[in-house]
Scaffold this motif. Structure first.
Motif, short mmCIF file in Angstrom:
data_model
loop_
_atom_site.label_atom_id
_atom_site.label_comp_id
_atom_site.label_asym_id
_atom_site.label_seq_id
_atom_site.Cartn_x
_atom_site.Cartn_y
_atom_site.Cartn_z
N GLY A 12 0.80 -1.21 0.00
CA GLY A 12 0.00 0.00 0.00
C GLY A 12 0.83 1.25 0.00
O GLY A 12 0.56 2.19 0.75
N GLY A 14 1.18 3.76 -1.94
CA GLY A 14 0.47 5.02 -2.21
C GLY A 14 -0.25 5.54 -0.99
O GLY A 14 -0.19 6.74 -0.68
N GLU A 15 -0.91 4.65 -0.25
CA GLU A 15 -1.62 5.07 0.96
C GLU A 15 -0.65 5.49 2.06
O GLU A 15 -0.93 6.44 2.79
CB GLU A 15 -2.53 3.94 1.45
CG GLU A 15 -3.37 4.34 2.66
CD GLU A 15 -4.44 3.33 3.01
OE1 GLU A 15 -4.43 2.84 4.16
OE2 GLU A 15 -5.27 3.01 2.14
N THR A 17 2.24 6.85 1.58
CA THR A 17 2.70 8.18 1.20
C THR A 17 1.67 9.24 1.53
O THR A 17 2.00 10.31 2.06
CB THR A 17 3.03 8.21 -0.30
OG1 THR A 17 4.02 7.22 -0.60
CG2 THR A 17 3.55 9.59 -0.71
N ASP A 18 0.40 8.96 1.23
CA ASP A 18 -0.66 9.90 1.57
C ASP A 18 -0.69 10.16 3.08
O ASP A 18 -0.88 11.30 3.52
CB ASP A 18 -2.01 9.35 1.11
CG ASP A 18 -2.16 9.35 -0.40
OD1 ASP A 18 -1.39 10.06 -1.09
OD2 ASP A 18 -3.04 8.63 -0.91
N PHE A 19 -0.49 9.10 3.86
CA PHE A 19 -0.48 9.24 5.31
C PHE A 19 0.66 10.15 5.76
O PHE A 19 0.47 11.05 6.59
CB PHE A 19 -0.35 7.86 5.97
CG PHE A 19 -0.24 7.90 7.47
CD1 PHE A 19 -1.36 8.00 8.26
CD2 PHE A 19 1.02 7.85 8.07
CE1 PHE A 19 -1.26 8.05 9.65
CE2 PHE A 19 1.13 7.89 9.45
CZ PHE A 19 -0.01 7.99 10.24
N THR A 328 -9.23 2.71 8.20
CA THR A 328 -9.04 3.43 6.95
C THR A 328 -8.00 4.52 7.14
O THR A 328 -7.65 4.88 8.26
CB THR A 328 -10.36 4.07 6.47
OG1 THR A 328 -10.73 5.10 7.41
CG2 THR A 328 -11.47 3.03 6.36
N LEU A 329 -7.54 5.06 6.02
CA LEU A 329 -6.58 6.16 6.08
C LEU A 329 -7.17 7.35 6.83
O LEU A 329 -6.52 7.94 7.70
CB LEU A 329 -6.18 6.58 4.66
CG LEU A 329 -5.30 7.83 4.55
CD1 LEU A 329 -3.97 7.64 5.25
CD2 LEU A 329 -5.09 8.19 3.07
N ASP A 330 -8.41 7.70 6.52
CA ASP A 330 -9.04 8.83 7.19
C ASP A 330 -9.17 8.59 8.69
O ASP A 330 -8.98 9.52 9.50
CB ASP A 330 -10.43 9.10 6.58
CG ASP A 330 -10.34 9.72 5.19
OD1 ASP A 330 -9.25 10.22 4.83
OD2 ASP A 330 -11.35 9.69 4.47
#
Length: 358
Positions: A12, A14-15, A17-19, A328-330
């Motif tokens: 994951g 990409g996730e 990195t978003d985090f 979840t990421l959020d």
């Protein structure tokens, strides 16, 4: 206290990195990148350096034996220069299962290898020709035609060295030679004897005090809306803790188990390990108590988490490493955001905060 987290980029990406990007926006001070037995840390750190501007980035950790000391120094200089001086070098011995079982390198004499690795890294960072004669490393290698060399690049910024250590001897070494301590399995009520006594002994050897060492401790943080939800959370963490006590390391060496044993749970830790090693995973988890989970995490209702953070601060933690819960990421970011707010309420001025954005 400063705030930090640890990520690992095995899946994951990409996730993850978003985090990391969003965590910086929330005001997180430090992001450590783990290596363990998954993705390598430096590749991810270089990418995160390009995606962030202010946050400090650390190797949490690079493992002894997987790179030569000079290669460690080369990596540290590269990441520090790339990030504009935002890199922290975290080193650890890991354990025999990973070092010998995965990398095929001897785990013997980790204390000597750690000391000599740090000494060599700092010589490289100083910029001169590299010549070293120790019990573990000889540079240049004797018996040939090689002569001392220096790197063709220079460190443009200071690079603090953090050590991830648990045993008394390694803790003393940390206090003696490191800029920071990356700890785990931390129970503030038992930390004075289990950890700080050894760190302080090492600090005294080098004429330093606790103010010269960044104490960075980590734990999962999760907010329960009520007592029923809290009981469910605690129950869900028991198998994870049983794995640390019984499954980490090798059949003869488990530093996590020893750390818990020094903090008052020797009998339980020993039996958990016995059952885990015998294949009784559920039986091992059943032995883990609520007190053990709550004592070594930041799980609870919001007032409970606030109070535990205060206890951590008062026990001597300078940087709290937050592992936010969430499906979840959020959800993870929401947990992290609230935890950062609570730390700020307790710590209006943090020691060694991150540099301002360029």
């Amino acid at each position: 206290m400063r705030t930090a987290t640890t990520v690992e980029a095995s899946s994951g990406f990409g996730e993850v990195t978003d985090f990391v990007v969003e965590a910086e926006k929330l005001g997180l001070d430090v992001c450590w990148v783990a290596e363990a037995w998954g993705s390598d840390g430096p590749s991810a750190l270089g990418y995160f350096a390009a995606r962030t501007e202010r946050m400090l980035l650390g190797s949490g950790i690079m493992q002894l034996g997987t790179r030569t000391p000079v290669a460690v120094a080369q990596t540290a200089i590269t990441l520090s220069n790339l990030s504009g001086g935002r890199f922290l070098l975290g080193l650890g011995a890991s354990g025999p299962q990973v070092i010998e079982g995965l990398h095929g390198v001897s785990f013997a004499r980790p204390l000597a290898r750690m000391r000599e690795t740090v000494e060599i890294v700092r010589r490289v960072l100083a910029g001169g020709k590299i010549s070293y004669s120790g019990s573990e490393f000889q540079i240049p290698l004797p018996g040939g035609d090689a002569v001392p060399m220096r790197l063709s690049m220079r460190a443009e910024h200071e690079i603090p060295v953090y050590l991830a250590t648990l045993s008394p001897a390694m803790l003393r070494l940390t206090g003696e030679i490191a800029d920071g301590w990356l700890g785990t399995s931390f129970v503030p009520e038992g930390a004075a004897e289990a950890y700080f006594a050894h760190l302080d002994e090492g600090l005294a050897r080098s004429g330093r005090t606790r103010a010269d060492l960044d104490v960075c401790q980590g734990a999962e943080v999760a907010f329960a809306p009520d007592e029923d939800a809290l009981r469910e959370m605690v129950a869900g963490r028991k198998k994870e803790l049983a794995f640390s006590l019984g499954g980490m390391g090798s059949a003869s060496t488990n530093f996590y188990n020893r750390a818990y044993s020094r903090q008052g749970w020797a009998d339980v830790a020993a039996e958990v390990r016995n059952r885990w090693q015998a294949g009784d995973r559920d039986g091992a988890a059943a032995l883990v108590t609520d007190e053990m989970v709550l004592g070594t995490t930041l799980i609870g209702t919001e007032p409970m988490v606030r109070e535990r953070l205060r206890v951590w601060r008062d026990a001597g933690v300078d940087t709290v490493r937050l592992y936010p819960a969430g499906d979840t990421l959020d959800a993870r970011l929401a947990t992290l955001a609230r935890a950062i707010e609570l730390v700020r309420e307790l710590s209006p001025a943090a020691k060694g905060s991150a540099p301002p954005a360029p």
